[in-house]
Design an enzyme around this catalytic site. Structure first.
Site, PDB file in Angstrom:
ATOM      1  N   LYS A 114       0.819  -1.216   0.000  1.00 28.56           N
ATOM      2  CA  LYS A 114       0.000   0.000   0.000  1.00 28.56           C
ATOM      3  C   LYS A 114       0.857   1.273   0.000  1.00 28.56           C
ATOM      4  CE  LYS A 114      -0.682  -0.188   5.013  1.00 28.56           C
ATOM      5  NZ  LYS A 114      -0.753   1.066   5.740  1.00 28.56           N
ATOM      6  N   TYR A 146      18.361  30.405   0.992  1.00 29.93           N
ATOM      7  CA  TYR A 146      17.341  31.382   1.373  1.00 29.93           C
ATOM      8  C   TYR A 146      17.708  32.057   2.682  1.00 29.93           C
ATOM      9  CZ  TYR A 146      14.250  29.994  -2.368  1.00 29.93           C
ATOM     10  OH  TYR A 146      13.707  29.768  -3.607  1.00 29.93           O
TER      11      TYR A 146
END
Lengths: 351, 351
Positions: free
Chosen positions: A38, A260
């Site tokens: 899954k 950043y």
């Protein structure tokens, strides 16, 4: 381009660890290993993991929903999906029944459900999904009345990892469930469904089982998150590695800043490179609140970006994850989360 | 089944906030909005976001790599991808050049690069990607020599969010870059490329620009992460909501436990439901180290699972995220990471 490798030998080895244990705890019964594929094969890639499972003679698998099931149904004898409903009757795809609503909703879409195989999930103490044990007869009657095939009855032991009496209590409840189903089978005259309950950690700590199947997810991928000591868990080998490729290299001088907000500052003249994995690829964002190291010991410099990170290295290629447990421990989580969040858009390669 | 809604009116509104600001800071020049759709449209879905961009007359977009570019190239005049190389020459798909290697690698795969449009990324201080300003002439000569079309020259200001002099220093460097390209254009006789540098926060804090384009990502999705006060940022509206559907409901008695390891314990008789979103869908795992609330004020009970969470509610459907900034603040990150990690397998619906 960044890519993920999946080690097929490690997969076969992990499967072997489970199979050896099953032989030991019940030499009389050939308990099958059902692979849990899954969530895109726990993030490893549904396509690649279903191929590996097939190549290793696994015949029963478990996925999240109908959409995952139809992608791989041609490879296996049985594909059970845990959540949501089927949109079509397909001989070897089995929805899991958690409530009467699941049956009614499928009837609304598909019409006549006769012949459809289903598995019934019964709650034995996690109090999360599945029907109550006391409602078992009512559900089985409804399934028979609609001429559906009851392929399996299963539970989920939620205490595999913990040092806790609940583990044994849930094992006992699962036995009670099985006995009740056997009685009903004789009484109502339906074929005995398959039984399963144990996940990876439950399987490896179990001292006996006479179930037909165990559902193995995380151990096949090479991890276990047990608090209790499980000797064979130490032999599991992670099958996934994540690699990034270099975007560019430059030499920076002291006091120059990177990324950043210029969060990282250079202290001595250094060559620095950017690599093409970022938090947009499913790697955790590195913002400077903790130090995150690559397998080669170099630091992922804060702040990492959506598509890349910077590092004091110049190699063309660099391994970013070779052990999801390390990243999990840094980010207060478990390997499952580190793995499932890896972007399905990253290329997967079998090695 | 869990699903995501994308609000098209909020998208148009956010675009309008940007466009109004651009008109204000340079009424003479029609500065275009280029939409940044990289990383599966910041997790919103590349297909749906490219449709919305097209419907709102956006003609230039930016994506992560060639694989993303080819999926949407038919919808736009120009699609620039930031990382990796092109595998084919396609008229309106432009790779970004960060190093000579990018050119050599493409030549090796494609052969003759003549006619291929490219954009040149120049480092102005983030020291992350792009070529150095001092190498500009050398790169442009190489591009011309290979008969490639220089579509754009751009930089990236990494200080949009910070109260920091670096923001202005990088704006000044971008101006120097543009002047140098203009000189080279006259000197070497190539058509002037387009210029761009400003991201969402940089655009909304800029008092003037004469660029041809701004690259807007996060603001189009309704967020900004600025430390400095930006008035118009307050008007942005998140466009995404994540909804989960109920798997099952049960009534539990005091002292009963829920989920893996029985982490949550019931204090009074309560109806509890499980909903079909877990960390395997990209929602952060809730392990009890912090309290995570749904927009309706109910708690996501620890521990959440890969495919579901439990909650004291019985509604058939429940909103899980309506503001990524809330989840981001809890998990020490930024909305970008919360959004990009949402599984692409969740259904997206335009509303």
């Amino acid at each position: 381009m960044a890519y993920i490798t999946i080690n097929k030998e490690h997969f076969a080895h992990n499967l072997c660890v489970i199979q050896e244990h099953l032989k030991m705890i019940n030499p009389q019964k050939n308990i099958q290993v059902g692979a849990v594929l899954k969530d895109n094969g726990y993030g490893h890639g549904l396509e690649i993991m279903s191929n590996l499972a097939q190549q290793n003679n696994i015949t029963s698998v478990f996925v999240k929903n109908y959409e995952e099931a139809i992608k791989i149904a041609h490879k296996f004898d049985s594909v059970t999906f845990f959540y949501g409903i089927a949109h079509k009757k397909i001989t070897n795809i089995y929805p899991t029944i958690h409530s009467f609503n699941d049956i009614f909703n499928m009837e609304r879409i598909i019409g006549d459900l006769s012949g459809m195989g289903v598995e019934l999930k019964v709650n034995i103490g996690m109090n999360r999904n599945g029907i109550e044990l006391r409602d078992l007869e009512q559900y089985i009657e409804m399934i028979l009345q609609k001429n559906m095939r009851l392929i399996g009855v299963f539970s989920h032991n939620g205490y595999g990892d913990e040092i806790d009496d609940e583990f044994q209590r849930e094992c006992d409840l699962h036995d009670i469930l099985k006995e009740k189903v056997r009685q009903l089978s004789r009484q109502l005259g339906f074929p005995l469904p398959r039984f399963h309950s144990l996940s990876s950690s439950c399987t490896l700590r179990a001292k006996y089982s006479d179930d037909d199947l165990v559902r193995i997810g995380i151990a096949l991928y090479g991890y276990l998150t047990n608090e209790i000591e499980i000797e064979s868990a130490k032999n599991l080998k992670p099958i996934l590695k994540l690699y990034a490729n270099k975007i560019s290299t430059r030499v920076l001088n002291p006091a120059e800043k990177i990324g950043y907000g210029g969060k990282s500052i250079i202290h001595e003249k250094t060559a620095i490179s950017t690599y093409d994995i970022g938090y947009g690829d499913g790697m955790y964002r590195v913002n400077g609140s903790k130090k995150v190291l690559l397998p080669n010991g170099k630091e992922i410099l804060p702040r990492s970006s959506m598509d890349c990170f910077s590092c004091y290295d110049t190699a063309n290629e660099i391994c970013v994850i070779d052990d999801a447990a390390y990243i999990a421990s840094l980010f207060d989580t478990i390997p499952y989360e580190v793995l499932t969040r890896l972007s399905p858009f990253i290329e997967r390669r079998i090695i």
